[in-house]
Design a protein around this motif. Structure first.
Motif, PDB file in Angstrom:
ATOM      1  N   ILE A  78      -5.629  -6.113  -1.156  1.00 41.45           N
ATOM      2  CA  ILE A  78      -4.615  -7.129  -1.421  1.00 41.45           C
ATOM      3  C   ILE A  78      -3.653  -7.251  -0.252  1.00 41.45           C
ATOM      4  O   ILE A  78      -3.276  -8.346   0.152  1.00 41.45           O
ATOM      5  CB  ILE A  78      -3.844  -6.784  -2.717  1.00 41.45           C
ATOM      6  N   SER A  79      -3.264  -6.099   0.316  1.00 43.22           N
ATOM      7  CA  SER A  79      -2.212  -6.158   1.330  1.00 43.22           C
ATOM      8  C   SER A  79      -2.765  -6.538   2.693  1.00 43.22           C
ATOM      9  O   SER A  79      -1.989  -6.752   3.618  1.00 43.22           O
ATOM     10  CB  SER A  79      -1.486  -4.824   1.419  1.00 43.22           C
ATOM     11  N   ALA A  80      -4.073  -6.579   2.819  1.00 41.05           N
ATOM     12  CA  ALA A  80      -4.620  -6.857   4.145  1.00 41.05           C
ATOM     13  C   ALA A  80      -4.589  -8.352   4.424  1.00 41.05           C
ATOM     14  O   ALA A  80      -4.525  -9.171   3.520  1.00 41.05           O
ATOM     15  CB  ALA A  80      -6.043  -6.345   4.244  1.00 41.05           C
ATOM     16  N   ALA A  81      -4.665  -8.664   5.691  1.00 41.01           N
ATOM     17  CA  ALA A  81      -4.520 -10.050   6.099  1.00 41.01           C
ATOM     18  C   ALA A  81      -5.719 -10.882   5.652  1.00 41.01           C
ATOM     19  O   ALA A  81      -5.564 -11.945   5.077  1.00 41.01           O
ATOM     20  CB  ALA A  81      -4.371 -10.126   7.607  1.00 41.01           C
ATOM     21  N   THR A 128       1.246 -10.625   4.507  1.00 43.06           N
ATOM     22  CA  THR A 128      -0.216 -10.523   4.472  1.00 43.06           C
ATOM     23  C   THR A 128      -0.812 -11.184   3.248  1.00 43.06           C
ATOM     24  O   THR A 128      -1.675 -12.054   3.356  1.00 43.06           O
ATOM     25  CB  THR A 128      -0.617  -9.056   4.533  1.00 43.06           C
ATOM     26  N   VAL A 149      -7.742 -11.507  -5.687  1.00 42.59           N
ATOM     27  CA  VAL A 149      -6.855 -12.362  -4.910  1.00 42.59           C
ATOM     28  C   VAL A 149      -6.500 -13.599  -5.725  1.00 42.59           C
ATOM     29  O   VAL A 149      -5.369 -14.048  -5.745  1.00 42.59           O
ATOM     30  CB  VAL A 149      -7.524 -12.721  -3.583  1.00 42.59           C
ATOM     31  N   LEU A 189      -5.260  -2.000  -3.396  1.00 42.26           N
ATOM     32  CA  LEU A 189      -4.034  -2.301  -2.662  1.00 42.26           C
ATOM     33  C   LEU A 189      -4.353  -2.656  -1.216  1.00 42.26           C
ATOM     34  O   LEU A 189      -3.778  -3.569  -0.631  1.00 42.26           O
ATOM     35  CB  LEU A 189      -3.087  -1.098  -2.697  1.00 42.26           C
ATOM     36  N   PHE A 190      -5.273  -1.904  -0.683  1.00 46.80           N
ATOM     37  CA  PHE A 190      -5.755  -2.125   0.665  1.00 46.80           C
ATOM     38  C   PHE A 190      -6.218  -3.556   0.831  1.00 46.80           C
ATOM     39  O   PHE A 190      -5.843  -4.259   1.760  1.00 46.80           O
ATOM     40  CB  PHE A 190      -6.933  -1.173   0.822  1.00 46.80           C
ATOM     41  N   ALA A 247      -4.029 -12.748  -8.271  1.00 47.64           N
ATOM     42  CA  ALA A 247      -2.735 -12.565  -7.623  1.00 47.64           C
ATOM     43  C   ALA A 247      -2.135 -13.927  -7.311  1.00 47.64           C
ATOM     44  O   ALA A 247      -0.944 -14.160  -7.520  1.00 47.64           O
ATOM     45  CB  ALA A 247      -2.895 -11.756  -6.348  1.00 47.64           C
ATOM     46  N   LEU A 289       0.832  -1.207   0.000  1.00 53.34           N
ATOM     47  CA  LEU A 289       0.000   0.000   0.000  1.00 53.34           C
ATOM     48  C   LEU A 289       0.864   1.254   0.000  1.00 53.34           C
ATOM     49  O   LEU A 289       0.616   2.207  -0.749  1.00 53.34           O
ATOM     50  CB  LEU A 289      -0.892  -0.037   1.243  1.00 53.34           C
TER      51      LEU A 289
END
Lengths: 482, 551
Positions: free
Chosen positions: B316-319, A448, B542, B313-314, B545, A392
């Motif tokens: 994708i990058s989150a758990a 993550t 996801v 991005l939020f 990805a 991010l």
């Protein structure tokens, strides 16, 4: 102590030929050799916040009070020389709050307030020293100390092993310089000069954009490296090596940039000066005095930085704001307040070159000097800090750099450009505000996406997603999933 | 303010010869007795170093514009040497409108030349807030022949018929109107649903053009600001209505896909074909445009891209997905409000403060045969009534389209994403597309750019956030998170377009590259037949990805 310049009737040795002073070719040509002082737009900006201090002390000819008089004048010049002086009381308050065990959020807030005038004063003192050291050393000093506050905070965060705070605060400083400072400057400048053409020299902006893009590459590659090869200790060590090599490359680029800026292409970076701006530019305090002050200020900044770094989590918990938001948004706004105000004021006067020099110069300094320096320092301290900001953050940085570079492509400006940059900053700030996911302490956000993907893949493959597995098994699961 | 007067004067030259006469006179009188600076003006032709700009010499060999520099004698800094400030005309008034860019450069500095009020009257009725956006579709219009109608006796009836003819037959796309009753009939008699879909799509094409025509007609009566607002709002009425109907039926995916596709199609397809055709047709000539307009649009599009990128991005990058559901939604809503704010400012920027950047460049034609009179052909209330009626028909057809899209997808073997991203926008933008290409043929790239970029900006900064807000009101959880593939395609389109328009010139290779980008993206969506889930299709991102990493 060397006080010759604080006398009204004495002139410093290099100002002796008075007629040279009237020769206002450029703001930084004011001695008899036409020798330039290494003053960049970056610290020109904060000079706008300075005020002429009134000679409130009567001139005393008696020798007995000469010493005291000198001392008081000096004190007055340094302490009261800025409009931000009203924030100085926050410094003793912060120290007192720490001493008497006040709430930690209070210490945090007071330290932040106290850092604001100190940042401006350090740039003032650097400039004063530059009057005595000549252009090259002065330029180097400016280039190094321009973001002293950010650097000291970063080093303390590194010392306390809070790498995420370090990364966040430096990233936030770049974002704030590129979007907030530049955006408000262009917005205010555009509104104030609605009918006039607002031009600037795009060559300077281009150089800075290129440097920032190099910095972006150095941040992006470790991230993509990690995504491409997957998790593992081998990846971590190669990412670390890559980061260290990149940092050295960035420092080399920065040295070349300094050379470019101060030696070979000086004319690009010299801010144009209007004819009517005939203020006398001379040193107001002596060399050793300035040096002493600089050392003292640095110590105070270090103290306050330690408070800030030490209490940031407590403040975050108590205010309900995530650490990332505090480090990315709040810290840089405070740290850049002086430059910010100066930049806006120059934009109001339709001197966009100076505004651009301030914001872009500061951003490229942080990105190309402070960040790699931190990596190198961490290396010497055996701390595993890499250049991998998480997805991010890197995405925001990439976007910021690209939109800024686009904005500055043609040499003109209008308020819409400033507004859009400003709105971008607000969107990014909103993003980090709602971003309350607990991050891992160092090298944040590393696992993550893999965790998420792995859970899905493992569920599809009929395995237990909570069980740890190696990279090979992970690949196998992914293949099976496909 | 005087800038707009000047620009509008250029229209008056086009529309009525008397206006040109008065303009001519006014220019000469100004040259003779300007109260401000008579000496300089008289000395102009023999000025020491007048920068003579011979404009489009191959077209107008005898017409020249002079750009004397009034700062020549003053002590002011002449660092900005390119700022030319005054101008006067030699032979006739018409050269004043020849090259607007130079004019603009001139007017930016010294608007005093235009303050003489006699120009105002000539231009007042012309200021109806017409932007490049709806200039484009006017090229599709034809003069309707009124001879048949004039034979009808009754005045009332004749009016009605004239009105009808103007509205219905005023476009070359009118041959597609029969698709509308056919679509309704197909729906009523229970034909195959793919048929309903196809016919509705065809029927929407002329309606989109007619709505823009009617908006323009109404703008004649409401004055420039309201007209500009109306244009800015209704310019993409078809897309908006389709999106709202899809939202109503909880097909968030179709909303997102169709709006994204509309942006892509405007940026790559419309712009690409325009530049390509313009480049081929004007191979020997220089193709210039004003890049400042393109810059503003590119910046707005980049802001929109940021607003789409951050939620992605939020996510994708989150758990985990469940943890980010609420923050993503909040972020999307805040971003939407900010985007609407930016759009409002953009409207102000476009219509009030920096109007001259967006004025469509109108050259005086050499033949002088298309000096079409710009007068409203239908009345105000009639325009309103027609607009309401058309909107109702569009709504009906949109409902058909949205309701039958899945059936059509299954029956034709195309994925919903391909239909929404590629087919829907091609049909919805057909009128604008044709207009943009025609103007590019005439080497009026400013108008083509205005159409394509303006439309894309409008959709991304107005329609998309409006949909999010409407969904918020309806209690539907729509966020700005398009998927990875879609956001990537959008980012690439915006960046490629912005790069393409960096220098103020064009050639056919630029157009071809944009066009090929569109083909590649179209092929990508044609092949991606991922079964998409409803709602905010998050799993896709996801999964893709995962695919990337797995590969």
């Amino acid at each position: 102590m060397d006080h010759y310049s604080s006398h009204g009737d004495q002139v410093s040795p290099d100002l002796e030929n008075g007629d040279i002073v009237n020769c206002k070719v450029g703001f930084n040509i004011n001695n008899n050799e036409g020798c330039v002082k290494g003053k960049t737009p970056q610290n020109l900006s904060s000079s706008i916040l300075r005020k002429k201090s009134d000679p409130m002390l009567e001139y005393s000819s008696t020798v007995r009070f000469q010493m005291l008089w000198h001392f008081l004048t000096n004190l007055q010049e340094v302490i009261l020389g800025t409009k931000l002086a009203v924030l100085f009381p926050a410094i003793p308050l912060a120290i007192a709050a720490d001493y008497y065990k006040f709430g930690r959020p209070w210490i945090f807030a007071l330290s932040l307030l106290g850092l604001t005038p100190l940042a401006e004063r350090v740039s003032f003192l650097t400039e004063q020293i530059a009057y005595f050291t000549g252009p090259t050393v002065g330029g180097l000093l400016n280039a190094t100390c321009g973001n002293a506050t950010e650097m000291i905070i970063a080093l303390f965060a590194l010392y306390q092993n809070k790498i995420h705070v370090l990364k966040y605060s430096l990233l936030g400083s770049i974002l704030s310089n590129l979007l907030l400072v530049l955006g408000t400057s262009l917005l205010c400048g555009g509104l104030a000069n609605l009918k006039r053409e607002q031009r600037y020299d795009r060559k300077q902006a281009d150089v800075n954009s290129l440097l920032l893009l190099l910095g972006l590459l150095c941040h992006m590659l470790p991230l993509m490296f990690r995504y491409a090869t997957g998790e593992g200790t081998a990846t971590a060590s190669s990412t670390l090596q890559l980061s260290r090599v990149s940092s050295i490359v960035m420092l080399i680029a920065y040295v070349a940039y300094i050379f470019f800026q101060l030696k070979t292409h000086r004319q690009i970076f010299d801010a144009p000066e209007e004819e009517d701006d005939d203020e006398e530019e001379k040193a107001v305090i002596g060399f050793w005095s300035a040096f002493t002050w600089l050392a003292g200020m640095t110590v105070i900044i270090a103290l306050l930085s330690e408070y800030v770094v030490g209490t940031i989590e407590a403040a975050s918990d108590s205010w309900g704001i995530s650490v990332s938001f505090i480090s990315i948004i709040l810290l840089p706004i405070v740290g850049n307040a002086a430059e910010h105000a100066g930049s806006i004021i120059f934009a109001f006067k339709n001197k966009l070159d100076i505004s651009l020099g301030v914001s872009l110069g500061s951003a490229s300094q942080i990105s190309m000097f402070v960040i790699p320096l931190c990596v190198i320092v961490a290396w010497t301290m055996n701390i595993r800090m890499d250049l991998d900001f998480s997805l991010l953050e890197t995405g925001s940085l990439a976007f910021t750099i690209i939109i800024t570079a686009f904005t500055l492509q043609d040499g003109t400006s209008h308020y819409m450009k400033g507004l859009l940059l400003f709105l971008c900053y607000i969107v990014i700030a909103a993003c980090f505000f709602v971003h309350k996911i607990p991050q891992s302490k160092s090298n944040l956000g590393r696992q993550t996406i893999h965790r998420a993907i792995f859970s899905i893949a493992a569920l599809h493959a009929g395995l237990d997603p909570r069980k740890e597995c190696s990279a090979d098994q992970f690949m196998f699961i992914c293949e099976a999933f496909k | 303010m005087p800038r707009t007067k000047k620009i509008n004067r250029s229209r008056s030259v086009l529309t009525d010869p008397e206006g040109a006469e008065s303009l001519d006179r006014s220019c000469h009188s100004k040259t003779r007795d300007s109260p401000r600076n008579p000496k300089k003006l008289q000395a102009e032709p023999k000025s020491k170093k007048p920068r003579v700009a011979v404009l489009t010499a191959h077209q107008h060999p005898n017409r020249e514009l002079y750009f004397p520099d009034p700062f020549n004698n003053t002590k002011k800094k002449s660092r900005r040497t390119h700022s030319t400030s005054g101008f006067t005309s030699y032979n006739s008034a018409i050269p004043l409108v020849l090259l607007q860019t130079q004019q603009l450069m001139a007017s930016l500095q010294e608007p005093w030349l235009l303050e003489n009020g006699n120009l105002k009257g000539a231009s007042k009725e012309i200021r109806h807030g017409r932007t490049a956006h709806n200039m484009s579709s006017s090229s599709l219009r034809k003069k309707s022949d009124l001879t048949l109608v004039s034979k009808v006796r009754c005045g009332m009836l004749r009016h009605l018929l004239t009105n009808l003819q103007e509205v219905i037959l005023g476009t070359k796309l009118t041959v597609l109107f029969p698709a509308i009753p056919l679509a309704i009939a197909a729906e009523c008699y229970g034909f195959g649903r793919p048929w309903v879909f196809g016919l509705s799509l065809l029927g929407l094409t002329p309606l989109a053009e007619r709505v823009s025509f009617l908006t323009e007609q109404i703008a004649y009566y409401t004055g420039p600001t309201v007209g500009g607002l109306l244009n800015a709002t209704c310019g993409n009425a078809t897309e908006l209505i389709i999106a709202i109907f899809a939202l109503w039926q909880h097909k968030i995916e179709v909303v997102k896909y169709s709006l994204l596709g509309s942006i892509l199609s405007n940026l790559l397809l419309v712009l690409g074909t325009s530049l390509f055709c313009g480049g081929i047709a004007n191979l020997g000539k220089e193709q210039k445009y004003d890049r400042r307009q393109a810059d503003v649009n590119a910046l707005l599009l980049l802001l929109a891209l940021l607003c789409h990128m951050l939620p992605l991005l939020f996510r994708i990058s989150a758990a985990s997905v469940s943890l980010t559901e609420v923050p993503t939604l909040q972020l999307s809503r805040v971003s939407s409000i900010i985007m609407l704010l930016a759009y409002i400012t953009y409207i102000i920027f476009q219509l009030v403060t920096h109007r001259q950047l967006f004025e469509a460049q109108e050259e005086s034609e050499e033949h002088g045969d298309d000096l079409s009179e710009e007068t409203p052909v239908i009345g105000f209330w009639s325009g309103i009534v027609w607009l309401v009626g058309m909107t109702a028909v569009i709504a009906l057809l949109s409902e058909f389209v949205v309701g039958t899209i899945e059936d059509a997808s299954e029956s034709w073997g195309l994925s919903v994403s391909f239909i929404s991203i590629i087919l829907l926008p091609i049909v919805g933008n057909a009128a604008e597309h044709a207009g943009a290409v025609i103007f590019a043929f005439k080497n009026k790239l400013d108008i083509s750019l205005g159409v394509a970029l303006g439309s894309a900006t409008q959709i991304s900064m107005f329609v998309v956030p409006l949909c999010v807000i409407v969904a918020w009101i309806l209690g539907i959880e729509m966020d700005l998170n398009f998927n990875l593939l879609e956001t990537g395609a959008l980012a690439l389109s915006i960046i490629t377009t912005a790069f393409t328009l960096q220098d103020g010139t064009s050639h056919y290779l630029k157009g071809l590259t944009l066009l090929l980008c569109y083909v590649v993206i179209g092929a990508c969506f044609f092949l991606s037949k991922t079964p998409s889930s409803h709602g905010n299709a998050i799993d896709l991102g996801v999964k893709s990805a995962a695919g990337v990493i797995g590969a």
